[in-house]
Write an enzyme that holds these catalytic residues in place. Structure first.
Site, PDB file in Angstrom:
ATOM      1  N   LEU A  17       0.818  -1.212   0.000  1.00  0.00           N
ATOM      2  CA  LEU A  17       0.000   0.000   0.000  1.00  0.00           C
ATOM      3  C   LEU A  17       0.852   1.263   0.000  1.00  0.00           C
ATOM      4  O   LEU A  17       0.496   2.279  -0.580  1.00  0.00           O
ATOM      5  CB  LEU A  17      -0.927   0.018   1.217  1.00  0.00           C
ATOM      6  CG  LEU A  17      -2.048  -1.015   1.247  1.00  0.00           C
ATOM      7  CD1 LEU A  17      -2.809  -0.936   2.572  1.00  0.00           C
ATOM      8  CD2 LEU A  17      -3.015  -0.808   0.082  1.00  0.00           C
ATOM      9  N   GLY A  21      10.240   6.018   5.081  1.00  0.00           N
ATOM     10  CA  GLY A  21      11.479   5.849   5.815  1.00  0.00           C
ATOM     11  C   GLY A  21      11.346   4.982   7.044  1.00  0.00           C
ATOM     12  O   GLY A  21      12.316   4.378   7.501  1.00  0.00           O
ATOM     13  N   MET A  22      10.138   4.935   7.616  1.00  0.00           N
ATOM     14  CA  MET A  22       9.959   4.190   8.857  1.00  0.00           C
ATOM     15  C   MET A  22       9.342   2.805   8.658  1.00  0.00           C
ATOM     16  O   MET A  22       9.078   2.090   9.614  1.00  0.00           O
ATOM     17  CB  MET A  22       9.101   4.991   9.837  1.00  0.00           C
ATOM     18  CG  MET A  22       9.784   6.255  10.328  1.00  0.00           C
ATOM     19  SD  MET A  22      11.452   5.969  10.934  1.00  0.00           S
ATOM     20  CE  MET A  22      11.146   4.754  12.198  1.00  0.00           C
ATOM     21  N   VAL A  25       3.739  -0.464   4.428  1.00  0.00           N
ATOM     22  CA  VAL A  25       2.373  -0.845   4.783  1.00  0.00           C
ATOM     23  C   VAL A  25       1.826  -1.758   3.682  1.00  0.00           C
ATOM     24  O   VAL A  25       1.894  -1.411   2.489  1.00  0.00           O
ATOM     25  CB  VAL A  25       1.460   0.388   4.952  1.00  0.00           C
ATOM     26  CG1 VAL A  25       0.051  -0.064   5.335  1.00  0.00           C
ATOM     27  CG2 VAL A  25       2.024   1.324   6.016  1.00  0.00           C
ATOM     28  N   TYR A  93      -8.116  -1.660   7.919  1.00  0.00           N
ATOM     29  CA  TYR A  93      -7.884  -1.126   6.576  1.00  0.00           C
ATOM     30  C   TYR A  93      -9.025  -0.175   6.243  1.00  0.00           C
ATOM     31  O   TYR A  93     -10.190  -0.569   6.188  1.00  0.00           O
ATOM     32  CB  TYR A  93      -7.816  -2.250   5.546  1.00  0.00           C
ATOM     33  CG  TYR A  93      -7.738  -1.757   4.114  1.00  0.00           C
ATOM     34  CD1 TYR A  93      -6.721  -0.888   3.725  1.00  0.00           C
ATOM     35  CD2 TYR A  93      -8.677  -2.155   3.165  1.00  0.00           C
ATOM     36  CE1 TYR A  93      -6.645  -0.423   2.419  1.00  0.00           C
ATOM     37  CE2 TYR A  93      -8.600  -1.709   1.857  1.00  0.00           C
ATOM     38  CZ  TYR A  93      -7.584  -0.837   1.489  1.00  0.00           C
ATOM     39  OH  TYR A  93      -7.512  -0.376   0.205  1.00  0.00           O
ATOM     40  N   ASP A 136       3.661  10.543  15.093  1.00  0.00           N
ATOM     41  CA  ASP A 136       3.833  10.756  13.648  1.00  0.00           C
ATOM     42  C   ASP A 136       2.554  11.318  13.028  1.00  0.00           C
ATOM     43  O   ASP A 136       2.113  10.863  11.971  1.00  0.00           O
ATOM     44  CB  ASP A 136       4.232   9.447  12.967  1.00  0.00           C
ATOM     45  CG  ASP A 136       4.815   9.666  11.574  1.00  0.00           C
ATOM     46  OD1 ASP A 136       5.305  10.786  11.304  1.00  0.00           O
ATOM     47  OD2 ASP A 136       4.794   8.729  10.760  1.00  0.00           O
TER      48      ASP A 136
END
Length: 317
Positions: A17, A21-22, A25, A93, A136
Protein backbone atom coordinates in the site's frame (compact mmCIF):
# COMPACT_ATOMS: atom_id res chain seq x y z
CA UNK A 1 6.41 -9.33 -6.42
CA UNK A 2 4.53 -11.36 -3.88
CA UNK A 3 7.63 -13.42 -3.07
CA UNK A 4 9.20 -10.26 -1.62
CA UNK A 5 6.37 -9.75 0.85
CA UNK A 6 7.09 -10.54 4.50
CA UNK A 7 5.65 -13.77 5.83
CA UNK A 8 3.48 -13.00 8.85
CA UNK A 9 1.73 -15.91 10.49
CA UNK A 10 -2.06 -15.83 10.16
CA UNK A 11 -2.11 -13.29 7.32
CA UNK A 12 -1.87 -13.43 3.55
CA UNK A 13 -0.28 -10.25 2.19
CA UNK A 14 -1.69 -9.30 -1.21
CA UNK A 15 -0.15 -5.94 -2.12
CA UNK A 16 2.04 -3.05 -1.03
CA UNK A 17 0.00 0.00 0.00
CA UNK A 18 2.84 2.39 0.76
CA UNK A 19 6.45 2.70 1.75
CA UNK A 20 8.39 5.28 3.72
CA UNK A 21 11.48 5.85 5.82
CA UNK A 22 9.96 4.19 8.86
CA UNK A 23 8.55 1.09 7.19
CA UNK A 24 6.14 -0.39 4.68
CA UNK A 25 2.37 -0.84 4.78
CA UNK A 26 0.79 -3.88 3.14
CA UNK A 27 -2.76 -4.89 2.32
CA UNK A 28 -3.45 -8.34 3.69
CA UNK A 29 -6.23 -10.81 4.44
CA UNK A 30 -6.62 -12.36 7.85
CA UNK A 31 -6.83 -16.10 7.21
CA UNK A 32 -9.15 -16.87 10.11
CA UNK A 33 -11.80 -14.31 9.19
CA UNK A 34 -11.02 -13.29 5.58
CA UNK A 35 -11.24 -9.60 6.56
CA UNK A 36 -8.91 -7.13 4.91
CA UNK A 37 -6.35 -5.49 7.15
CA UNK A 38 -3.40 -3.14 6.80
CA UNK A 39 -0.07 -4.41 8.15
CA UNK A 40 2.77 -2.02 8.89
CA UNK A 41 6.21 -3.56 9.10
CA UNK A 42 8.43 -1.12 10.98
CA UNK A 43 11.98 -0.58 9.76
CA UNK A 44 14.78 -1.54 12.11
CA UNK A 45 15.51 -4.52 14.26
CA UNK A 46 15.75 -5.41 17.93
CA UNK A 47 17.30 -8.79 17.28
CA UNK A 48 20.78 -7.71 18.37
CA UNK A 49 19.76 -5.67 21.39
CA UNK A 50 19.12 -6.68 24.97
CA UNK A 51 15.46 -5.92 24.46
CA UNK A 52 13.56 -8.91 25.85
CA UNK A 53 11.81 -6.63 28.30
CA UNK A 54 11.08 -4.16 25.51
CA UNK A 55 9.47 -6.92 23.42
CA UNK A 56 7.26 -7.85 26.37
CA UNK A 57 6.28 -4.21 26.79
CA UNK A 58 5.61 -3.85 23.08
CA UNK A 59 3.28 -6.84 23.06
CA UNK A 60 1.57 -5.59 26.20
CA UNK A 61 0.98 -2.19 24.67
CA UNK A 62 -0.37 -3.78 21.49
CA UNK A 63 -3.07 -5.25 23.71
CA UNK A 64 -3.79 -1.76 25.05
CA UNK A 65 -4.04 -0.39 21.50
CA UNK A 66 -6.24 -3.32 20.49
CA UNK A 67 -8.75 -2.15 23.07
CA UNK A 68 -9.14 1.26 21.38
CA UNK A 69 -12.77 2.03 20.60
CA UNK A 70 -13.09 5.57 19.31
CA UNK A 71 -14.75 6.89 16.13
CA UNK A 72 -11.71 9.01 15.21
CA UNK A 73 -9.02 6.41 15.96
CA UNK A 74 -8.15 3.46 13.75
CA UNK A 75 -8.60 -0.02 15.18
CA UNK A 76 -5.45 -2.01 15.94
CA UNK A 77 -5.96 -5.77 15.90
CA UNK A 78 -2.60 -7.37 16.48
CA UNK A 79 1.16 -6.95 16.44
CA UNK A 80 4.37 -8.74 17.15
CA UNK A 81 8.01 -9.35 16.33
CA UNK A 82 9.18 -11.23 13.26
CA UNK A 83 12.05 -13.70 13.23
CA UNK A 84 14.42 -11.02 11.87
CA UNK A 85 13.60 -8.75 14.82
CA UNK A 86 11.40 -6.28 12.92
CA UNK A 87 8.11 -5.18 14.44
CA UNK A 88 4.71 -5.27 12.78
CA UNK A 89 1.27 -3.89 13.51
CA UNK A 90 -2.02 -5.19 12.12
CA UNK A 91 -4.53 -2.39 11.73
CA UNK A 92 -7.95 -1.64 10.34
CA UNK A 93 -7.88 -1.13 6.58
CA UNK A 94 -9.68 2.12 5.80
CA UNK A 95 -10.51 3.10 2.25
CA UNK A 96 -10.64 6.83 1.75
CA UNK A 97 -8.59 9.87 0.83
CA UNK A 98 -5.89 11.01 3.16
CA UNK A 99 -5.96 14.58 4.37
CA UNK A 100 -2.83 15.13 2.30
CA UNK A 101 -4.71 14.18 -0.87
CA UNK A 102 -7.68 16.34 0.05
CA UNK A 103 -5.57 19.40 0.78
CA UNK A 104 -3.57 18.94 -2.42
CA UNK A 105 -6.89 19.39 -4.23
CA UNK A 106 -8.10 22.34 -2.17
CA UNK A 107 -6.97 24.08 1.00
CA UNK A 108 -9.23 23.90 4.02
CA UNK A 109 -11.18 26.93 5.17
CA UNK A 110 -10.73 27.96 8.78
CA UNK A 111 -14.11 26.47 9.74
CA UNK A 112 -13.12 23.14 8.17
CA UNK A 113 -9.72 23.18 9.85
CA UNK A 114 -11.31 23.91 13.23
CA UNK A 115 -13.77 21.04 12.77
CA UNK A 116 -10.95 18.67 11.86
CA UNK A 117 -8.82 19.88 14.78
CA UNK A 118 -11.64 19.25 17.26
CA UNK A 119 -12.00 15.67 16.03
CA UNK A 120 -8.25 15.09 16.33
CA UNK A 121 -8.28 16.64 19.82
CA UNK A 122 -10.90 14.07 20.83
CA UNK A 123 -8.80 11.30 19.30
CA UNK A 124 -5.61 12.45 21.03
CA UNK A 125 -7.31 12.94 24.39
CA UNK A 126 -8.51 9.35 24.18
CA UNK A 127 -5.13 7.94 23.11
CA UNK A 128 -3.08 9.99 25.58
CA UNK A 129 -5.34 8.81 28.39
CA UNK A 130 -4.10 5.28 27.57
CA UNK A 131 -0.50 6.52 28.00
CA UNK A 132 0.13 6.25 24.25
CA UNK A 133 1.62 8.96 22.01
CA UNK A 134 1.19 8.81 18.25
CA UNK A 135 4.53 10.47 17.39
CA UNK A 136 3.83 10.76 13.65
CA UNK A 137 0.76 12.95 13.14
CA UNK A 138 0.78 14.35 9.61
CA UNK A 139 -1.70 14.92 6.76
CA UNK A 140 -0.97 11.48 5.28
CA UNK A 141 -1.91 9.80 8.58
CA UNK A 142 -5.41 11.25 8.78
CA UNK A 143 -8.04 9.63 6.57
CA UNK A 144 -10.85 11.97 5.56
CA UNK A 145 -14.06 9.98 5.15
CA UNK A 146 -16.56 12.85 5.33
CA UNK A 147 -17.02 16.28 6.86
CA UNK A 148 -18.30 14.48 9.96
CA UNK A 149 -15.59 11.85 10.27
CA UNK A 150 -11.81 11.79 9.97
CA UNK A 151 -9.69 8.98 11.37
CA UNK A 152 -6.19 9.09 12.86
CA UNK A 153 -4.27 6.12 11.48
CA UNK A 154 -0.81 4.50 11.53
CA UNK A 155 0.27 4.01 15.11
CA UNK A 156 3.49 2.40 13.90
CA UNK A 157 5.63 4.79 15.96
CA UNK A 158 3.36 5.02 18.99
CA UNK A 159 4.85 3.90 22.29
CA UNK A 160 3.94 4.40 25.94
CA UNK A 161 5.66 7.03 28.05
CA UNK A 162 8.04 4.52 29.67
CA UNK A 163 8.79 2.59 26.48
CA UNK A 164 12.38 2.18 25.36
CA UNK A 165 12.68 3.01 21.67
CA UNK A 166 12.90 -0.18 19.66
CA UNK A 167 14.18 1.49 16.49
CA UNK A 168 16.52 4.39 15.83
CA UNK A 169 17.43 4.70 19.52
CA UNK A 170 18.72 8.20 20.33
CA UNK A 171 17.84 9.53 16.88
CA UNK A 172 14.88 11.42 15.51
CA UNK A 173 11.99 9.11 14.62
CA UNK A 174 9.05 10.49 12.68
CA UNK A 175 8.32 12.81 9.75
CA UNK A 176 10.61 15.84 9.57
CA UNK A 177 8.10 18.47 8.45
CA UNK A 178 5.74 17.80 11.35
CA UNK A 179 8.13 16.69 14.09
CA UNK A 180 8.42 18.64 17.33
CA UNK A 181 11.88 20.06 18.15
CA UNK A 182 12.39 17.58 20.99
CA UNK A 183 11.66 14.75 18.56
CA UNK A 184 14.20 16.12 16.10
CA UNK A 185 16.78 15.97 18.87
CA UNK A 186 15.88 12.36 19.70
CA UNK A 187 14.48 13.27 23.12
CA UNK A 188 11.43 11.82 24.87
CA UNK A 189 8.05 12.88 23.56
CA UNK A 190 5.03 14.10 25.51
CA UNK A 191 1.44 15.02 24.72
CA UNK A 192 2.77 18.43 23.71
CA UNK A 193 4.85 16.74 21.00
CA UNK A 194 1.69 15.39 19.38
CA UNK A 195 0.12 18.84 19.76
CA UNK A 196 3.03 20.33 17.81
CA UNK A 197 2.58 17.76 15.04
CA UNK A 198 -1.16 18.43 14.90
CA UNK A 199 -0.43 22.16 14.70
CA UNK A 200 1.98 21.59 11.80
CA UNK A 201 -0.68 19.48 10.08
CA UNK A 202 -3.35 22.16 10.51
CA UNK A 203 -0.90 24.81 9.28
CA UNK A 204 -0.37 22.77 6.11
CA UNK A 205 -4.11 22.30 5.66
CA UNK A 206 -4.86 26.03 5.56
CA UNK A 207 -1.71 27.28 3.82
CA UNK A 208 -0.41 24.46 1.63
CA UNK A 209 2.97 24.90 3.33
CA UNK A 210 4.65 23.24 6.30
CA UNK A 211 6.02 25.62 8.96
CA UNK A 212 9.50 24.41 7.94
CA UNK A 213 10.21 22.35 4.88
CA UNK A 214 13.97 21.72 4.94
CA UNK A 215 14.82 18.20 3.93
CA UNK A 216 18.03 18.03 5.88
CA UNK A 217 17.29 17.12 9.49
CA UNK A 218 20.08 19.32 10.83
CA UNK A 219 18.76 22.36 8.98
CA UNK A 220 15.26 21.45 10.09
CA UNK A 221 16.30 21.31 13.75
CA UNK A 222 18.07 24.65 13.48
CA UNK A 223 15.07 26.17 11.74
CA UNK A 224 12.63 25.09 14.42
CA UNK A 225 14.83 26.52 17.14
CA UNK A 226 15.88 29.78 15.53
CA UNK A 227 13.39 30.98 12.95
CA UNK A 228 10.01 32.60 13.47
CA UNK A 229 7.18 30.64 11.91
CA UNK A 230 5.34 32.79 9.33
CA UNK A 231 1.75 33.63 10.19
CA UNK A 232 -0.69 31.37 8.39
CA UNK A 233 -2.64 34.44 7.22
CA UNK A 234 0.37 35.49 5.15
CA UNK A 235 -0.44 32.54 2.89
CA UNK A 236 -4.24 32.50 2.94
CA UNK A 237 -6.79 35.27 3.34
CA UNK A 238 -9.76 34.91 5.66
CA UNK A 239 -8.04 33.46 8.71
CA UNK A 240 -8.84 35.04 12.05
CA UNK A 241 -6.14 36.38 14.34
CA UNK A 242 -7.27 33.96 17.05
CA UNK A 243 -6.84 30.92 14.81
CA UNK A 244 -3.40 32.11 13.72
CA UNK A 245 -2.43 32.59 17.36
CA UNK A 246 -3.65 29.05 18.15
CA UNK A 247 -1.40 27.67 15.40
CA UNK A 248 1.54 29.71 16.69
CA UNK A 249 1.03 28.34 20.20
CA UNK A 250 0.79 24.75 18.93
CA UNK A 251 4.08 25.30 17.10
CA UNK A 252 5.99 26.98 19.92
CA UNK A 253 9.56 25.59 19.90
CA UNK A 254 9.61 25.37 23.70
CA UNK A 255 7.40 22.63 25.12
CA UNK A 256 6.20 24.70 28.09
CA UNK A 257 4.85 27.43 25.79
CA UNK A 258 2.57 25.06 23.84
CA UNK A 259 -0.85 23.73 24.71
CA UNK A 260 -0.07 21.02 27.23
CA UNK A 261 -2.97 18.74 26.35
CA UNK A 262 -5.46 18.07 23.60
CA UNK A 263 -8.22 19.23 25.94
CA UNK A 264 -6.51 22.58 26.39
CA UNK A 265 -6.23 23.00 22.62
CA UNK A 266 -9.85 21.92 22.21
CA UNK A 267 -10.98 24.59 24.67
CA UNK A 268 -9.16 27.27 22.68
CA UNK A 269 -10.69 26.05 19.42
CA UNK A 270 -14.31 26.10 20.59
CA UNK A 271 -14.09 29.73 21.65
CA UNK A 272 -15.50 31.73 18.76
CA UNK A 273 -13.09 34.28 17.29
CA UNK A 274 -14.13 37.84 18.11
CA UNK A 275 -11.26 39.60 16.38
CA UNK A 276 -10.93 40.83 12.84
CA UNK A 277 -9.63 38.73 9.99
CA UNK A 278 -5.88 39.04 9.57
CA UNK A 279 -5.01 40.88 6.36
CA UNK A 280 -2.65 39.10 3.98
CA UNK A 281 0.80 40.49 3.23
CA UNK A 282 -0.45 42.09 0.01
CA UNK A 283 -3.44 43.56 1.82
CA UNK A 284 -1.15 44.98 4.50
CA UNK A 285 1.05 46.55 1.81
CA UNK A 286 -1.97 48.07 0.08
CA UNK A 287 -3.27 49.43 3.38
CA UNK A 288 0.14 50.94 4.18
CA UNK A 289 0.23 52.55 0.74
CA UNK A 290 -3.22 54.06 1.24
CA UNK A 291 -2.24 55.34 4.67
CA UNK A 292 0.85 56.94 3.17
CA UNK A 293 -1.29 58.68 0.54
CA UNK A 294 -3.70 59.84 3.21
CA UNK A 295 -0.90 61.17 5.40
CA UNK A 296 0.62 63.02 2.44
CA UNK A 297 -2.74 64.60 1.60
CA UNK A 298 -3.17 65.72 5.21
CA UNK A 299 0.30 67.33 5.26
CA UNK A 300 -0.40 69.22 1.99
CA UNK A 301 -3.76 70.42 3.33
CA UNK A 302 -2.16 71.65 6.57
CA UNK A 303 0.50 73.56 4.57
CA UNK A 304 -2.21 75.23 2.49
CA UNK A 305 -4.22 76.21 5.56
CA UNK A 306 -1.16 77.70 7.26
CA UNK A 307 -0.22 79.57 4.09
CA UNK A 308 -3.68 81.13 3.58
CA UNK A 309 -3.32 84.06 6.03
CA UNK A 310 0.08 84.95 4.58
CA UNK A 311 -1.27 84.85 1.05
CA UNK A 312 -4.34 86.94 1.96
CA UNK A 313 -2.16 89.50 3.71
CA UNK A 314 0.19 89.73 0.73
CA UNK A 315 -2.77 90.10 -1.63
CA UNK A 316 -4.24 92.98 0.39
CA UNK A 317 -0.88 94.74 0.51
Amino acid sequence: MKTNFPNIKGYEITSLLGQGGMGSVFLAKEKSSSRQVAIKVISGSIADSTANEAVVRFKREIKVCASFAHPYVTKIYDGGVQSDGSLYLVMEYIQGKSLLEKVDEQLLKESEARSLALKMCEALSYVHAQDIFHRDIKPANIIHLSEERSILVDFGLAFPTDMTRLTETGNAVGTLQTMAPEQLQGKDVTAASDIYSLGATLYYCVTGHYPFNQENIIAMAAGVQQKTIPWAADFQKGLSRKFCRILQKCLAPKVQKRFQSARELEKALVEKPTDEVVPSVSAKAAKTKEQSKSNLSTIILLILIISLPLGWKSYRA
